[in-house]
Write an enzyme that holds these catalytic residues in place. Structure first.
Site, PDB file in Angstrom:
ATOM      1  N   LYS A 158       0.848  -1.193   0.000  1.00 55.95           N
ATOM      2  CA  LYS A 158       0.000   0.000   0.000  1.00 55.95           C
ATOM      3  C   LYS A 158       0.877   1.235   0.000  1.00 55.95           C
ATOM      4  O   LYS A 158       2.016   1.119   0.449  1.00 55.95           O
ATOM      5  CB  LYS A 158      -0.943   0.020   1.212  1.00 55.95           C
ATOM      6  CG  LYS A 158      -0.325  -0.250   2.603  1.00 55.95           C
ATOM      7  CD  LYS A 158       0.839   0.499   3.110  1.00 55.95           C
ATOM      8  CE  LYS A 158       0.759   1.971   3.334  1.00 55.95           C
ATOM      9  NZ  LYS A 158       2.031   2.537   3.881  1.00 55.95           N
ATOM     10  N   TYR A 211      -4.182   4.109   6.293  1.00 55.34           N
ATOM     11  CA  TYR A 211      -4.648   3.107   7.269  1.00 55.34           C
ATOM     12  C   TYR A 211      -5.980   3.539   7.881  1.00 55.34           C
ATOM     13  O   TYR A 211      -6.858   2.724   8.129  1.00 55.34           O
ATOM     14  CB  TYR A 211      -3.627   2.920   8.396  1.00 55.34           C
ATOM     15  CG  TYR A 211      -2.391   2.159   7.991  1.00 55.34           C
ATOM     16  CD1 TYR A 211      -2.366   0.773   8.031  1.00 55.34           C
ATOM     17  CD2 TYR A 211      -1.241   2.823   7.581  1.00 55.34           C
ATOM     18  CE1 TYR A 211      -1.238   0.068   7.658  1.00 55.34           C
ATOM     19  CE2 TYR A 211      -0.103   2.131   7.208  1.00 55.34           C
ATOM     20  CZ  TYR A 211      -0.109   0.750   7.249  1.00 55.34           C
ATOM     21  OH  TYR A 211       1.009   0.056   6.877  1.00 55.34           O
TER      22      TYR A 211
HETATM   23  P1  NAD Z   1      12.471   1.786   1.650  1.00 54.10           P
HETATM   24  O1  NAD Z   1      12.865   3.109   1.113  1.00 54.10           O
HETATM   25  O2  NAD Z   1      13.109   1.313   2.915  1.00 54.10           O
HETATM   26  O3  NAD Z   1      12.678   0.653   0.556  1.00 54.10           O
HETATM   27  C1  NAD Z   1      12.447   0.893  -0.821  1.00 54.10           C
HETATM   28  C2  NAD Z   1      13.380   0.039  -1.652  1.00 54.10           C
HETATM   29  O4  NAD Z   1      13.214   0.416  -3.024  1.00 54.10           O
HETATM   30  C3  NAD Z   1      14.871   0.235  -1.304  1.00 54.10           C
HETATM   31  O5  NAD Z   1      15.494  -1.017  -1.255  1.00 54.10           O
HETATM   32  C4  NAD Z   1      15.404   1.049  -2.481  1.00 54.10           C
HETATM   33  O6  NAD Z   1      16.752   0.742  -2.766  1.00 54.10           O
HETATM   34  C5  NAD Z   1      14.503   0.585  -3.617  1.00 54.10           C
HETATM   35  N1  NAD Z   1      14.428   1.560  -4.714  1.00 54.10           N
HETATM   36  C6  NAD Z   1      14.482   1.245  -6.010  1.00 54.10           C
HETATM   37  N2  NAD Z   1      14.420   2.330  -6.761  1.00 54.10           N
HETATM   38  C7  NAD Z   1      14.334   3.384  -5.933  1.00 54.10           C
HETATM   39  C8  NAD Z   1      14.247   4.789  -6.117  1.00 54.10           C
HETATM   40  N3  NAD Z   1      14.212   5.332  -7.348  1.00 54.10           N
HETATM   41  N4  NAD Z   1      14.194   5.569  -5.019  1.00 54.10           N
HETATM   42  C9  NAD Z   1      14.173   5.027  -3.775  1.00 54.10           C
HETATM   43  N5  NAD Z   1      14.262   3.702  -3.540  1.00 54.10           N
HETATM   44  C10 NAD Z   1      14.330   2.892  -4.609  1.00 54.10           C
HETATM   45  O7  NAD Z   1      10.891   1.816   1.822  1.00 54.10           O
HETATM   46  P2  NAD Z   1       9.983   0.831   2.676  1.00 54.10           P
HETATM   47  O8  NAD Z   1       9.694   1.448   3.979  1.00 54.10           O
HETATM   48  O9  NAD Z   1      10.515  -0.538   2.641  1.00 54.10           O
HETATM   49  O10 NAD Z   1       8.617   0.932   1.827  1.00 54.10           O
HETATM   50  C11 NAD Z   1       8.442   0.229   0.615  1.00 54.10           C
HETATM   51  C12 NAD Z   1       6.949   0.094   0.325  1.00 54.10           C
HETATM   52  O11 NAD Z   1       6.338  -0.632   1.388  1.00 54.10           O
HETATM   53  C13 NAD Z   1       6.175   1.392   0.223  1.00 54.10           C
HETATM   54  O12 NAD Z   1       5.177   1.280  -0.765  1.00 54.10           O
HETATM   55  C14 NAD Z   1       5.525   1.557   1.585  1.00 54.10           C
HETATM   56  O13 NAD Z   1       4.317   2.286   1.548  1.00 54.10           O
HETATM   57  C15 NAD Z   1       5.268   0.119   1.945  1.00 54.10           C
HETATM   58  N6  NAD Z   1       5.264  -0.104   3.395  1.00 54.10           N
HETATM   59  C16 NAD Z   1       4.236  -0.784   3.945  1.00 54.10           C
HETATM   60  C17 NAD Z   1       4.220  -1.040   5.300  1.00 54.10           C
HETATM   61  C18 NAD Z   1       3.137  -1.871   5.901  1.00 54.10           C
HETATM   62  O14 NAD Z   1       3.008  -1.915   7.127  1.00 54.10           O
HETATM   63  N7  NAD Z   1       2.352  -2.574   5.093  1.00 54.10           N
HETATM   64  C19 NAD Z   1       5.240  -0.559   6.118  1.00 54.10           C
HETATM   65  C20 NAD Z   1       6.288   0.122   5.531  1.00 54.10           C
HETATM   66  C21 NAD Z   1       6.294   0.345   4.164  1.00 54.10           C
END
Ligand code: NAD
Length: 402
Positions: free
Chosen positions: A144, A232
């Site tokens: 999401k 949420y």
């Molecule tokens: P994050 O920034 O920690 O991870 C993103 C990943 O994408 C990284 O490994 C990064 O290297 C990669 N990436 C590839 N291309 C990129 C670019 N152009 N710019 C930035 N990063 C790039 O983020 P996250 O917290 O892991 O979130 C990822 C997804 O998960 C989002 O959609 C977020 O909304 C979702 N999320 C959901 C929950 C949940 O509880 N369901 C919790 C956290 C995050």
């Protein structure tokens, strides 16, 4: 460990779920049942997941969750950082040919180990990587918010239909015991009708954190705190009340001198009006202390969930005619439960509770919130006729509170 989907529920569903595929509320739907989980399936029977994007959520929750899942397993990684991918693959016992880059991602089509692709990338990348996975013949579980525009949501849904593959949005609270218990209690009517839901979900964002930098970028996140945290509350008000809002009003307060808020709004507060006469009050922010809290005010009782949507340690307090009661929930990994659910969907044994349409409904509602903000709090109609296919309270089993 996650609970399995209960046998009773599946029997009631007629396996295909046709008996509960009715629009709107839970009236007439089977009651969920809980039973002890079964042992893990043999490895050969587990559904293979490829994780795309190895950031905070993947490393902290999803990959550990797959280890605890009963019927799902990690089989491949997709990353733009070869060193990180090699390290994680070694830790997880994956062979070198299970690592893909974004450039050679489409080769997953020829990898029979992968049945489901889990998209865990910045929001603006969800649509492209979902559609490419669907075109490669894989089922998709997408984080999401589903995307950053309604047009992208529509394209993702169309791609799933064209490929005849499943597209599930990762709404973990649909599979989380406290949230399911709240839904079940509201549906039971024991406290009378729900009149008011309040959701306050936000945190302090840190521009210095790479994973917050893209969340504070309007193009990449599709809407700052609202897209990241407020979603949420938007989703919870709908699954708690089991109906869809007909109108919204919203206001924003954003300090444009704060370097975090150049392209997104900060604090947003909204009110949804529902057909039953219930109202949902919501707020989200990237400048208040971390909280994921909600309250449900019914005619004869009140439920307070604080925290109500953390990864663990959620607490529910119930005040009703019996006094105050704080049910305890068994320790479950909601990410493992969610991925096990997706695995059962792929096996044809469980209904798709959080499909693309569910993600698009929240996207449309968030757009309506932003439209009202732009119009200074003017009401915006949201009664475009969306009906959820499945009520989570009716089809997802609930581990019994202790
Ligand atoms: P994050 O920034 O920690 O991870 C993103 C990943 O994408 C990284 O490994 C990064 O290297 C990669 N990436 C590839 N291309 C990129 C670019 N152009 N710019 C930035 N990063 C790039 O983020 P996250 O917290 O892991 O979130 C990822 C997804 O998960 C989002 O959609 C977020 O909304 C979702 N999320 C959901 C929950 C949940 O509880 N369901 C919790 C956290 C995050």
């Amino acid at each position: 460990m996650p609970n399995s989907i209960s046998r009773r529920t599946l029997i009631e569903l007629g396996l295909a779920g046709a008996s509960v595929a009715i629009a709107g509320t839970a009236i007439g739907q089977p009651t969920p049942a809980s039973e002890p989980e079964g042992p893990p399936l043999p490895d050969s029977e587990k559904i293979g997941f490829a994780v795309v994007g190895l950031g905070k959520l993947s490393q902290g929750q999803i990959i550990p969750g797959l280890k605890k899942a009963r019927g799902a397993k990690l089989v491949a990684l997709v990353s733009g950082h070869p060193d990180k991918a090699r390290r994680i693959a070694a830790e997880q016992g994956l062979p070198a040919d299970a690592i893909y880059s974004y450039e050679d991602y489409d080769r997953i089509a020829k990898d029979p180990r992968i049945q489901v692709v889990y998209i865990v990338l910045p929001n603006s990348m969800h649509a492209e990587y979902t559609i490419r996975a669907l075109k490669a013949g894989k089922h998709v579980l997408c984080e999401k918010p589903m995307a950053t525009s309604i047009a992208d949501c529509e394209a993702m849904i169309a791609a799933a239909k064209a490929a005849d593959r499943k597209l599930m949005i990762a709404y973990r609270c649909h599979y989380e015991p406290l949230n399911l218990e709240v839904m079940r209690r509201v549906r039971s009517g024991a406290m009378g009708k729900p009149r008011m839901v309040a959701t306050n979900i936000g945190r302090q964002a840190d521009l210095g954190e790479p994973s917050d930098a893209w969340r504070l970028d309007g193009k990449m996140s599709g809407g700052g705190a609202l897209a990241d945290m407020g979603i949420y509350g938007v989703n919870a008000s709908r699954y708690i009340l089991a109906e869809e809002p007909v109108e919204v009003r919203a206001w924003a307060q954003t300090d444009r001198s704060d370097p975090r808020f150049k392209t997104t709004e900060d604090l947003i507060a909204w009110q949804f009006r529902f057909p039953s006469g219930a109202i949902a009050d919501g707020s989200t922010s990237f400048s208040y202390q971390a909280t994921m809290a909600f309250q449900v005010f019914c005619e004869h009782g009140k439920m307070t969930a604080e925290p109500g949507a953390f990864y663990g340690g959620n607490r529910l307090t119930i005040n009703d005619a019996a006094g105050e009661n704080a049910p305890k929930f068994p320790d479950t990994d909601q990410f493992a439960r969610e991925m096990d659910w997706m695995a059962e969907v792929v096996r044809g044994k469980a209904p798709l509770v959080s499909p693309g349409e569910e993600g698009m409904q929240d996207m449309r509602l968030m757009h309506a919130i932003l439209e009202s903000v732009e119009k200074g709090g003017a009401p915006v109609r949201t009664d475009w006729g969306y009906r959820r296919a499945y009520d989570p309270a009716a089809v997802v089993d609930v581990p019994k509170p202790i």
